[in-house]
Write an enzyme that holds these catalytic residues in place. Structure first.
Site, PDB file in Angstrom:
ATOM      1  N   ARG A  68       0.678  -1.210  -0.239  1.00  0.00           N
ATOM      2  CA  ARG A  68       0.272   0.065   0.157  1.00  0.00           C
ATOM      3  C   ARG A  68       0.777   1.156  -0.016  1.00  0.00           C
ATOM      4  O   ARG A  68       2.045   1.217   0.555  1.00  0.00           O
ATOM      5  CB  ARG A  68      -0.775   0.293   1.289  1.00  0.00           C
ATOM      6  N   TYR A 196      -1.827  -3.425  -7.134  1.00  0.00           N
ATOM      7  CA  TYR A 196      -0.869  -4.051  -6.005  1.00  0.00           C
ATOM      8  C   TYR A 196      -2.580  -4.394  -5.070  1.00  0.00           C
ATOM      9  O   TYR A 196      -2.676  -3.014  -4.213  1.00  0.00           O
ATOM     10  CB  TYR A 196      -0.158  -3.496  -5.036  1.00  0.00           C
ATOM     11  N   GLY A 197      -2.224  -5.396  -4.164  1.00  0.00           N
ATOM     12  CA  GLY A 197      -3.122  -5.518  -3.536  1.00  0.00           C
ATOM     13  C   GLY A 197      -4.540  -4.160  -2.991  1.00  0.00           C
ATOM     14  O   GLY A 197      -5.174  -4.341  -2.927  1.00  0.00           O
ATOM     15  N   LYS A 205      -9.258  -2.361   2.011  1.00  0.00           N
ATOM     16  CA  LYS A 205      -9.258  -1.286   2.824  1.00  0.00           C
ATOM     17  C   LYS A 205      -9.963  -0.051   2.577  1.00  0.00           C
ATOM     18  O   LYS A 205     -10.155   0.894   2.986  1.00  0.00           O
ATOM     19  CB  LYS A 205      -7.696  -1.075   2.458  1.00  0.00           C
ATOM     20  N   HIS A 225     -10.686  -1.928  11.949  1.00  0.00           N
ATOM     21  CA  HIS A 225      -9.533  -3.325  11.268  1.00  0.00           C
ATOM     22  C   HIS A 225      -9.214  -4.727  12.472  1.00  0.00           C
ATOM     23  O   HIS A 225      -7.933  -4.445  12.974  1.00  0.00           O
ATOM     24  CB  HIS A 225      -8.550  -2.104  10.888  1.00  0.00           C
ATOM     25  N   SER A 247      -1.721  -3.782  10.285  1.00  0.00           N
ATOM     26  CA  SER A 247      -1.056  -4.350   8.951  1.00  0.00           C
ATOM     27  C   SER A 247       0.275  -5.312   9.233  1.00  0.00           C
ATOM     28  O   SER A 247       1.227  -4.289   9.818  1.00  0.00           O
ATOM     29  CB  SER A 247      -1.044  -3.962   7.869  1.00  0.00           C
ATOM     30  N   ALA A 248       0.102  -6.676   9.279  1.00  0.00           N
ATOM     31  CA  ALA A 248       1.401  -7.168   9.211  1.00  0.00           C
ATOM     32  C   ALA A 248       2.102  -7.254  10.955  1.00  0.00           C
ATOM     33  O   ALA A 248       3.192  -7.295  11.050  1.00  0.00           O
ATOM     34  CB  ALA A 248       2.569  -7.131   8.041  1.00  0.00           C
ATOM     35  N   CYS A 249       0.982  -7.574  11.914  1.00  0.00           N
ATOM     36  CA  CYS A 249       1.209  -7.938  13.089  1.00  0.00           C
ATOM     37  C   CYS A 249       0.734  -9.456  13.894  1.00  0.00           C
ATOM     38  O   CYS A 249       0.729  -9.370  14.806  1.00  0.00           O
ATOM     39  CB  CYS A 249       0.801  -6.357  13.760  1.00  0.00           C
ATOM     40  N   GLY A 250       0.579 -10.105  12.991  1.00  0.00           N
ATOM     41  CA  GLY A 250       0.105 -11.296  13.268  1.00  0.00           C
ATOM     42  C   GLY A 250      -1.306 -11.383  13.252  1.00  0.00           C
ATOM     43  O   GLY A 250      -2.106 -11.929  14.159  1.00  0.00           O
ATOM     44  N   LYS A 251      -2.282 -10.651  12.674  1.00  0.00           N
ATOM     45  CA  LYS A 251      -3.966 -10.377  13.439  1.00  0.00           C
ATOM     46  C   LYS A 251      -4.145 -11.916  12.417  1.00  0.00           C
ATOM     47  O   LYS A 251      -5.308 -12.688  13.263  1.00  0.00           O
ATOM     48  CB  LYS A 251      -4.826  -9.895  12.066  1.00  0.00           C
ATOM     49  N   THR A 252      -3.703 -13.019  11.325  1.00  0.00           N
ATOM     50  CA  THR A 252      -4.051 -13.820  10.762  1.00  0.00           C
ATOM     51  C   THR A 252      -3.888 -15.475  11.702  1.00  0.00           C
ATOM     52  O   THR A 252      -4.243 -16.056  11.589  1.00  0.00           O
ATOM     53  CB  THR A 252      -3.918 -14.086   9.356  1.00  0.00           C
ATOM     54  N   ASN A 253      -2.427 -14.977  12.297  1.00  0.00           N
ATOM     55  CA  ASN A 253      -1.339 -15.808  12.904  1.00  0.00           C
ATOM     56  C   ASN A 253      -3.011 -16.142  14.490  1.00  0.00           C
ATOM     57  O   ASN A 253      -3.382 -17.201  14.685  1.00  0.00           O
ATOM     58  CB  ASN A 253      -0.532 -15.715  13.299  1.00  0.00           C
ATOM     59  N   ASP A 276      -9.136  -9.689   9.220  1.00  0.00           N
ATOM     60  CA  ASP A 276      -8.848  -8.485   8.835  1.00  0.00           C
ATOM     61  C   ASP A 276      -9.324  -7.405   9.494  1.00  0.00           C
ATOM     62  O   ASP A 276      -9.440  -6.293  10.012  1.00  0.00           O
ATOM     63  CB  ASP A 276      -8.207  -8.019   7.670  1.00  0.00           C
ATOM     64  N   ARG A 368       2.158 -12.248  -1.142  1.00  0.00           N
ATOM     65  CA  ARG A 368       0.429 -12.729  -0.033  1.00  0.00           C
ATOM     66  C   ARG A 368       0.081 -14.277  -0.549  1.00  0.00           C
ATOM     67  O   ARG A 368       0.127 -14.474  -1.617  1.00  0.00           O
ATOM     68  CB  ARG A 368       0.311 -11.839  -0.233  1.00  0.00           C
ATOM     69  N   ARG A 399       3.281  -4.425  18.153  1.00  0.00           N
ATOM     70  CA  ARG A 399       4.355  -4.319  18.195  1.00  0.00           C
ATOM     71  C   ARG A 399       5.418  -2.618  18.727  1.00  0.00           C
ATOM     72  O   ARG A 399       5.576  -2.571  17.996  1.00  0.00           O
ATOM     73  CB  ARG A 399       5.141  -4.647  16.571  1.00  0.00           C
ATOM     74  N   GLU A 495       0.387 -20.370  22.034  1.00  0.00           N
ATOM     75  CA  GLU A 495       1.268 -20.332  23.560  1.00  0.00           C
ATOM     76  C   GLU A 495       0.014 -18.547  23.842  1.00  0.00           C
ATOM     77  O   GLU A 495      -0.405 -18.978  25.290  1.00  0.00           O
ATOM     78  CB  GLU A 495       2.153 -19.885  24.012  1.00  0.00           C
TER      79      GLU A 495
HETATM   80  O1  SAT Z   1      -2.134  -4.157   1.090  1.00  0.00           O
HETATM   81  S1  SAT Z   1      -3.522  -4.446   1.974  1.00  0.00           S
HETATM   82  O2  SAT Z   1      -4.157  -3.458   2.339  1.00  0.00           O
HETATM   83  O3  SAT Z   1      -4.849  -4.617   0.679  1.00  0.00           O
HETATM   84  C1  SAT Z   1      -2.864  -5.812   3.469  1.00  0.00           C
HETATM   85  C2  SAT Z   1      -2.594  -4.927   4.334  1.00  0.00           C
HETATM   86  O4  SAT Z   1      -1.619  -3.776   3.789  1.00  0.00           O
HETATM   87  O5  SAT Z   1      -3.159  -5.167   5.261  1.00  0.00           O
HETATM   88 MN    MN Z   2      -5.119  -5.301   7.630  1.00  0.00          MN
END
Ligand code: SAT
Ligand code: MN
Length: 584
Positions: A68, A196-197, A205, A225, A247-253, A276, A368, A399, A495
């Site tokens: 982004r 891109y995404g 978003k 979010h 973004s990219a701080c482990g939400k999906t995990n 997300d 991704r 983080r 954990e």
């Molecule tokens: O690029 S996206 O906004 O789709 C993914 C993200 O940054 O969380």
């Molecule tokens: Mn996101």
């Protein structure tokens, strides 16, 4: 039959962008096969190993189009004040003027796809329709996974239904003329020069957060979010939680957490509703209910493995798209953190030969996977319930190498709003910028709030006044605290269920907690972490509130809040002052 407003808009865009052909998408398998075939024949899609990754493809974006672009993202409200200091603002008329020449003839020689999609479960009072016009078949293929595309949207739209408009043109991918522009008053997004995404999948978003946050303010709900998960205890009691992380701080995990054996055997279970975005609305019983507007995951690939997140690995094993990851000779994918030793030879995310001696990473750090949510083994059977799920806890997190303890609970909704508003996190690769730099990211919405941040806080406080005691309890977590040697204290991943269990207990009014100046924190014993082999000192450090660090934090927060001027809700300044006096 037909939708006159939609057709008129399509005509208008056709006259401007001059595509060679128009294709209305219905989301069928036949259509998907045709579009994927087209992407393969032009080299945009590389079909993956048909046995190991059936119906899956690798795509590579332009090397300068990998994340982004927040400095190229604009909120074009009539009044600059409505965009606020955290957004780039342009006057709508001026932005339309800027965009017109970039769009004029931009689809010449191409097909323009008309992509209707539904955000939210079909039949849900919370669901909303969007239509994206795009000349990117890559976008169409991704939208088909990420949303309920085609028929469900057309059914919801009928002949007169309202919809949000998204216009996307790949154009020349010129980064200097890249514009991700939002026109909240026109319910419109226009994106040019990126494929891109988050810049191009306008459902995500752009609509589900930036435009939706404005709709939510006006209509009395929340667009956040946040992941949505369900924690089930051994007695079968369910606690639904949302969690906001940058973004990219482990939400999906976290959304797909697998309890370690001891907890699994005892009957604990975590199920995913979303990873997300959450849309939250009051139900008839006065509680806040959440739906996941999306139907797929656009997850960060590097670091995702059968060890760290097997659910995500299964979800993306078929019918998936990979973007900017590495390709093995056998037609399977690889990325840093995939597990095992790096393969001897790969093709890297830019399409160049790569070996373990190469100086660059094989996958882009923001590479991704796009995977259908229904393929996730831990997807909740309730994930597409039209009425959503009742939320008991909302979790904020970032983080932070220092200052922030593993977890604490706010006193109440107002204090929780303050905790979210003052969130801070180290930058990740999900957006262009310096990785690791600390920045304020209120509610993890800094790049996604479509209006003035201080008005957004006001809206949160207003929601709290409406919901009263039935509002969710608000928590803050930090998995990323480090020791003096720079090592993470907390093992994270599965954990972290210990923290979720404490949160669920707190929501039931049980769960031992100690009052600290910043909020309630668990006792070391209540985290049930004895078996983690954490030294007592480490366990203490995880929960430590260092008064000197916190005094500095509170002073920085005051400066930050005051930077919003008159608009900052006095309640938040009062919370900061109260915290300062508790720390004195
Ligand atoms: O690029 S996206 O906004 O789709 C993914 C993200 O940054 O969380
Ligand atoms: Mn996101």
């Amino acid at each position: 039959m037909g939708h006159a407003t939609l057709e008129a808009w399509v005509d208008e865009v056709v006259r401007l962008t001059l595509p060679d052909a128009i294709e209305w998408c219905n989301g069928s398998d036949e259509e998907s096969a045709r579009i994927n075939g087209r992407l393969v024949s032009t080299g945009s899609f590389i079909p993956l190993n048909a046995e190991k990754h059936p119906n899956s493809y690798l795509a590579r974006s332009g090397p300068n189009d990998v994340a982004r672009v927040e400095d190229r993202t604009f909120i074009c409200s009539r009044d600059a004040e409505d965009a606020g200091p955290t957004n780039n603002w342009r006057a709508p008329a001026a932005m339309h003027e800027t965009l017109r020449p970039l769009l004029a003839g931009a689809m010449r020689g191409k097909t323009m796809y008309v992509v209707p999609y539904l955000l939210g479960p079909p039949g849900s009072p919370m669901a909303k329709v969007g239509v994206e016009l795009t000349d990117s078949p890559y976008v169409v293929a991704n939208l088909r996974i990420m949303t309920r595309m085609g028929e469900p949207a057309l059914a919801a739209l009928g002949e007169t239904g309202a919809f949000s408009r998204g216009l996307h043109a790949v154009a020349s991918l010129d980064p200097q003329n890249r514009y991700i522009s939002h026109f909240p008053e026109e319910n419109l997004v226009v994106s040019v020069n990126s494929n891109y995404g988050g810049n191009a999948l306008l459902s995500k978003k752009c609509f589900a957060l930036r435009l939706a946050s404005v709709l939510a303010r006006d209509e009395g709900w929340l667009a956040e979010h946040m992941l949505i998960l369900c924690l089930t205890d051994p007695q079968g009691r369910k606690t639904y939680m949302t969690a906001a992380f940058p973004s990219a701080c482990g939400k999906t995990n976290l959304a797909m957490l697998i309890p370690p054996p001891r907890y699994r055997d005892a009957g604990w279970k975590v199920e995913t509703i979303g990873d997300d975005i959450a849309w939250l609305k009051f139900g008839a019983d006065g509680r806040l209910y959440a739906v996941n507007p999306e139907a797929g995951f656009f997850g960060v690939a590097p670091g995702t493995s059968y060890r760290t997140n097997p659910n995500a690995m299964f979800a993306c094993s078929t019918n998936s798209i990979f973007t900017n990851v590495a390709l093995r000779p056998d037609g399977t994918v690889w990325w840093e953190g995939y597990g095992g030793a790096p393969p001897d030879q790969l093709i890297d995310w830019r399409g160049r030969p790569w070996t373990p001696d190469s100086k660059t990473t094989a996958a882009h750090p923001n590479g991704r996977f796009t995977a259908p949510a229904r393929q996730c083994p831990c997807i909740s059977p309730e994930w597409d319930r039209p009425e959503g799920v009742p939320i008991s806890a909302m979790i904020f997190g970032g983080r932070r190498a220092s200052v922030m303890p593993l977890v604490y609970q706010s006193w109440n909704w107002q204090h929780g709003t303050y905790v979210g508003a003052t969130m801070t996190s180290e930058r990740t690769a999900a957006a262009a910028g310096t990785v690791g730099e600390l920045r304020r990211d209120p509610m993890a919405m800094l790049p996604f709030c479509g209006y003035h941040m201080a008005d957004y806080w006001r809206h949160w406080l207003e929601m709290g006044r409406r919901g009263g005691d039935l509002m969710p309890r608000v928590f803050h977590v930090n998995w990323f605290r480090k020791d003096a040697a720079g090592k993470f204290f907390w093992p994270g991943f599965g954990e972290s269920i210990r923290v979720l269990i404490w949160i669920a207990e707190r929501c039931r009014g049980s769960g031992p907690a100690v009052e600290s100046p910043i909020g309630w924190i668990p006792t070391v014993a209540s985290l049930d972490a004895a078996d983690l082999g954490l030294a007592q000192a480490a366990a203490d450090a995880l929960l430590r509130i260092d008064r000197d660090e916190w005094r500095a934090e509170v002073a920085a927060r005051e400066t930050y809040l005051k930077s919003f001027g008159d608009k900052v809700p006095p309640e938040l300044l009062a919370e900061n002052a109260a915290l300062a006096s508790r720390l004195a």
